[in-house]
Design an enzyme around this catalytic site. Structure first.
Site, PDB file in Angstrom:
ATOM      1  N   GLY A   1       0.833  -1.205   0.000  1.00 15.25           N
ATOM      2  CA  GLY A   1       0.000   0.000   0.000  1.00 15.25           C
ATOM      3  C   GLY A   1       0.862   1.247   0.000  1.00 15.25           C
ATOM      4  N   ASN A   2       2.077   1.113   0.556  1.00 18.75           N
ATOM      5  CA  ASN A   2       2.990   2.256   0.595  1.00 18.75           C
ATOM      6  C   ASN A   2       3.565   2.595  -0.770  1.00 18.75           C
ATOM      7  OD1 ASN A   2       2.865   2.625   3.414  1.00 18.75           O
ATOM      8  ND2 ASN A   2       4.085   0.773   3.617  1.00 18.75           N
TER       9      ASN A   2
ATOM     10  N   LYS B   1      -7.456  -7.144  13.251  1.00 16.50           N
ATOM     11  CA  LYS B   1      -6.867  -6.247  12.245  1.00 16.50           C
ATOM     12  C   LYS B   1      -7.510  -4.857  12.358  1.00 16.50           C
ATOM     13  CE  LYS B   1      -5.037  -5.079   8.184  1.00 16.50           C
ATOM     14  NZ  LYS B   1      -3.625  -4.785   8.090  1.00 16.50           N
TER      15      LYS B   1
ATOM     16  N   LYS C   1      -2.761  -9.090   2.271  1.00 16.03           N
ATOM     17  CA  LYS C   1      -2.478  -9.132   0.830  1.00 16.03           C
ATOM     18  C   LYS C   1      -1.233  -9.966   0.504  1.00 16.03           C
ATOM     19  CE  LYS C   1       1.145  -6.212  -0.440  1.00 16.03           C
ATOM     20  NZ  LYS C   1       1.710  -5.981   0.822  1.00 16.03           N
TER      21      LYS C   1
ATOM     22  N   LYS D   1       4.946 -10.838   5.307  1.00 16.80           N
ATOM     23  CA  LYS D   1       5.721 -10.949   4.058  1.00 16.80           C
ATOM     24  C   LYS D   1       6.638 -12.166   4.127  1.00 16.80           C
ATOM     25  CE  LYS D   1       5.750  -5.974   3.506  1.00 16.80           C
ATOM     26  NZ  LYS D   1       4.428  -5.939   2.852  1.00 16.80           N
TER      27      LYS D   1
END
Ligand code: ADP
Ligand code: MG
Length: 315
Positions: A16-17, A133, A212, A274
């Site tokens: 998103g960054n 979340k 994601k 990640k």
């Protein structure tokens, strides 16, 4: 340029960054500008690789939630609708910057497709019993007492929390596979996908957010991509992140990754998923997984940047 049938496939998962940097408000100019660097690289890579792009949506879905909270004239929409909206808006931003990158690089005749994507989750996933979340705006104690959804006190203040269940399968995996075989560049699984529960032959959207990176790993496995590349706002995964002993890793084996995860080197909700996603992809038979900066996508593909998650020690 290689023929489509000779090309390996890369899945690039954009953070998103990549669209809104941490200090930015998120104007359209900022988002399009931020996308230029990764899209320029992806345009060049598409000459030699088939490309799938997935992306986060945290800041964008947060802004939509804030808009909803500030307006009473329009009915509020459930989260699944907002995720669908962000898949559309971000898909469009990616397509338009990628299109300009092709023009600038003199690369013609590329077809781009953005897909509204559904990801199946298990209704019995324990995450539904314990929403963790945080999403959307920060509330005062008084506001938090009035809202109709679960909230939790976070370091920023009270925020809405939703379940973050594990992705079971990507509904459009066959379509995505067909599209990349035809050398279409596919943008999909935005924001981790729209979470759905299977009820017989129908799907039912649920109020949840799928990570994601984990959704991207599942897609990478199901489509059988060659390179799973996670692009974010740091050069890779570091030990002792944010401390004077901080050390970015160029590579780690699956067993080392397990150990570092257990020791808490990779924070939950940011670097943790990640590394977990890369480990999961490799354990399930993946060829190459690398975590890198959005500035270094090409270098990472060439093996000259990022943190590589390997099955064995390099010899
Ligand atoms: P994205 O939008 O790309 O998913 P995240 O904010 O979720 O970005 O994850 C990237 C962030 O992870 C970095 O900006 C960094 O602050 C944080 N992070 C946490 N632990 C580590 C670590 N061990 N090494 C590198 N970055 C880390
Ligand atoms: Mg993230």
């Amino acid at each position: 340029m290689k023929r489509a049938s000779q090309k390996e496939t890369i899945l690039v998962a954009l953070g998103g960054n990549a669209l809104i940097r941490k200090h930015q408000a998120g104007t359209i100019e900022e988002q399009l500008e931020n996308l230029r660097v990764p899209m320029r690289q992806i345009a060049r890579l598409s000459e030699d690789y088939r490309i799938i792009i997935t992306h986060g949506n945290g800041p964008q879905v947060g802004n939509l939630l804030l808009q909803q909270e500030s307006c009473t004239a329009v009915p509020k929409m459930p989260l699944e609708i907002l995720v669908a909206q962000t898949q559309g808006q971000i898909g469009y931003m990616i397509e338009s910057t990628l299109d300009s990158a092709f023009m600038k690089a003199g690369i013609g005749d590329k077809s781009l497709v953005s897909l509204i994507s559904y990801v199946v989750v298990d209704g019995n996933d324990p995450a539904f019993q314990n929403p963790t979340k945080p999403i959307g705006p920060v509330y005062t104690t008084e506001e938090a007492g009035r809202v109709s959804f679960p909230v939790r006190l976070t370091p920023k203040g009270y925020r809405r929390v939703v379940a973050s269940p594990h992705p079971v399968t990507i509904v459009e995996k066959r379509e995505i596979k067909k599209l990349i075989e035809m050398d279409f560049i596919v943008v999909c699984c935005g924001g981790g996908g729209i979470p759905v529960i299977r009820e017989g032959r129908a799907f039912q959207g649920v109020d949840a957010v799928i990570d994601k990176d984990l959704a991207s790993a599942r897609l990478a496995e199901e489509v059988g991509v060659d390179i799973f590349l996670i692009a974010t706002d740091v050069p890779g995964a570091a030990l002792h992140y944010g401390s004077p002993e901080q050390k970015f890793l160029r590579a780690m084996t699956l067993d080392e990754a397990d150990g570092y995860l257990a020791e808490g080197h990779f924070l939950a909700g940011s670097m943790g998923p990640k590394v977990e996603a890369a480990v999961q992809f490799m354990r399930n038979g993946g060829k190459r997984a690398v975590i890198t900066s959005i500035d270094d996508i090409e270098k990472a593909v060439a093996g000259r940047a990022g943190t590589e998650i390997t099955r064995y020690h390099e010899t």
